[in-house]
Write a protein that holds these residues in place. Structure first.
Motif, PDB file in Angstrom:
ATOM      1  N   TYR A 148       0.840  -1.204   0.000  1.00 26.66           N
ATOM      2  CA  TYR A 148       0.000   0.000   0.000  1.00 26.66           C
ATOM      3  C   TYR A 148       0.877   1.256   0.000  1.00 26.66           C
ATOM      4  O   TYR A 148       0.567   2.242  -0.659  1.00 26.66           O
TER       5      TYR A 148
ATOM      6  N   ARG B  45      -1.091   4.710  -0.879  1.00 27.32           N
ATOM      7  CA  ARG B  45      -2.401   4.581  -0.228  1.00 27.32           C
ATOM      8  C   ARG B  45      -2.246   4.732   1.294  1.00 27.32           C
ATOM      9  O   ARG B  45      -2.309   3.771   2.048  1.00 27.32           O
TER      10      ARG B  45
ATOM     11  N   GLU C  45      -4.034   5.947   3.809  1.00 29.03           N
ATOM     12  CA  GLU C  45      -5.075   5.493   4.740  1.00 29.03           C
ATOM     13  C   GLU C  45      -5.047   3.980   4.903  1.00 29.03           C
ATOM     14  O   GLU C  45      -5.213   3.462   6.020  1.00 29.03           O
TER      15      GLU C  45
ATOM     16  N   ILE D 222      -2.103   3.027   7.140  1.00 38.18           N
ATOM     17  CA  ILE D 222      -2.392   3.271   8.556  1.00 38.18           C
ATOM     18  C   ILE D 222      -3.282   2.171   9.122  1.00 38.18           C
ATOM     19  O   ILE D 222      -2.987   1.613  10.183  1.00 38.18           O
ATOM     20  N   GLU D 223      -4.361   1.866   8.444  1.00 41.70           N
ATOM     21  CA  GLU D 223      -5.275   0.833   8.928  1.00 41.70           C
ATOM     22  C   GLU D 223      -4.553  -0.510   9.056  1.00 41.70           C
ATOM     23  O   GLU D 223      -4.674  -1.202  10.067  1.00 41.70           O
TER      24      GLU D 223
ATOM     25  N   TYR E 122       0.974   8.909   8.156  1.00 39.24           N
ATOM     26  CA  TYR E 122       0.271   9.987   8.844  1.00 39.24           C
ATOM     27  C   TYR E 122       0.714  11.351   8.298  1.00 39.24           C
ATOM     28  O   TYR E 122      -0.104  12.234   8.072  1.00 39.24           O
TER      29      TYR E 122
ATOM     30  N   LEU F 229      -0.886  12.416   5.167  1.00 40.20           N
ATOM     31  CA  LEU F 229      -2.265  12.895   5.337  1.00 40.20           C
ATOM     32  C   LEU F 229      -2.338  14.181   6.156  1.00 40.20           C
ATOM     33  O   LEU F 229      -3.423  14.650   6.482  1.00 40.20           O
TER      34      LEU F 229
ATOM     35  N   LYS G 290      -1.346  14.549   9.247  1.00 38.62           N
ATOM     36  CA  LYS G 290      -1.637  14.240  10.660  1.00 38.62           C
ATOM     37  C   LYS G 290      -0.326  14.202  11.440  1.00 38.62           C
ATOM     38  O   LYS G 290       0.189  13.147  11.801  1.00 38.62           O
TER      39      LYS G 290
END
Length: 106
Positions: free
Chosen positions: A30, A35, A37, A40-41, A64, A67, A69
């Motif tokens: 990912y 990708r 998100e 992170i997941e 993070y 994104l 964050k």
């Protein structure tokens, strides 16, 4: 048509959802695809199952950061430092400290 690495890993994960090696591999794929998100997941699932030596926390911090964050990225690096030290990886811990000092100085 041949399956992509992501498709293969996702299929493997469907049959063994708590396999840390598959989760980590999938997160890396990912990351290659940008990708954030999904990275992170997947890494959070991985970290719930595995005692990572520090590398996953660097990947998590980058995702993070991608994104925007920054608070979460900083926390991931701090957790990465602790994990790297716990597992005898002082150079990784130092790398994460340098990132915190240069990119997250207050």
């Amino acid at each position: 048509m041949t399956e992509s690495r992501v498709e293969i890993l996702e299929r493997m994960l469907a049959s063994d959802p708590e396999n840390p090696a598959v989760l980590f591999g999938l997160a890396k794929e990912y990351e290659k695809l940008g990708r954030a998100e999904a990275v992170i997941e997947t890494l959070n699932r991985y970290l719930d199952l595995a005692d990572d030596e520090g590398n996953a926390y660097g990947m998590l911090a980058r995702a993070y950061e991608r994104l925007g964050k920054r608070t979460e990225a900083r926390a991931a690096l701090e957790r990465g430092i602790a994990a790297a030290e716990r597992h005898g990886h002082p150079s990784m811990a130092e790398e994460y400290r340098m990132i915190l000092e240069s990119d997250y100085a207050e």
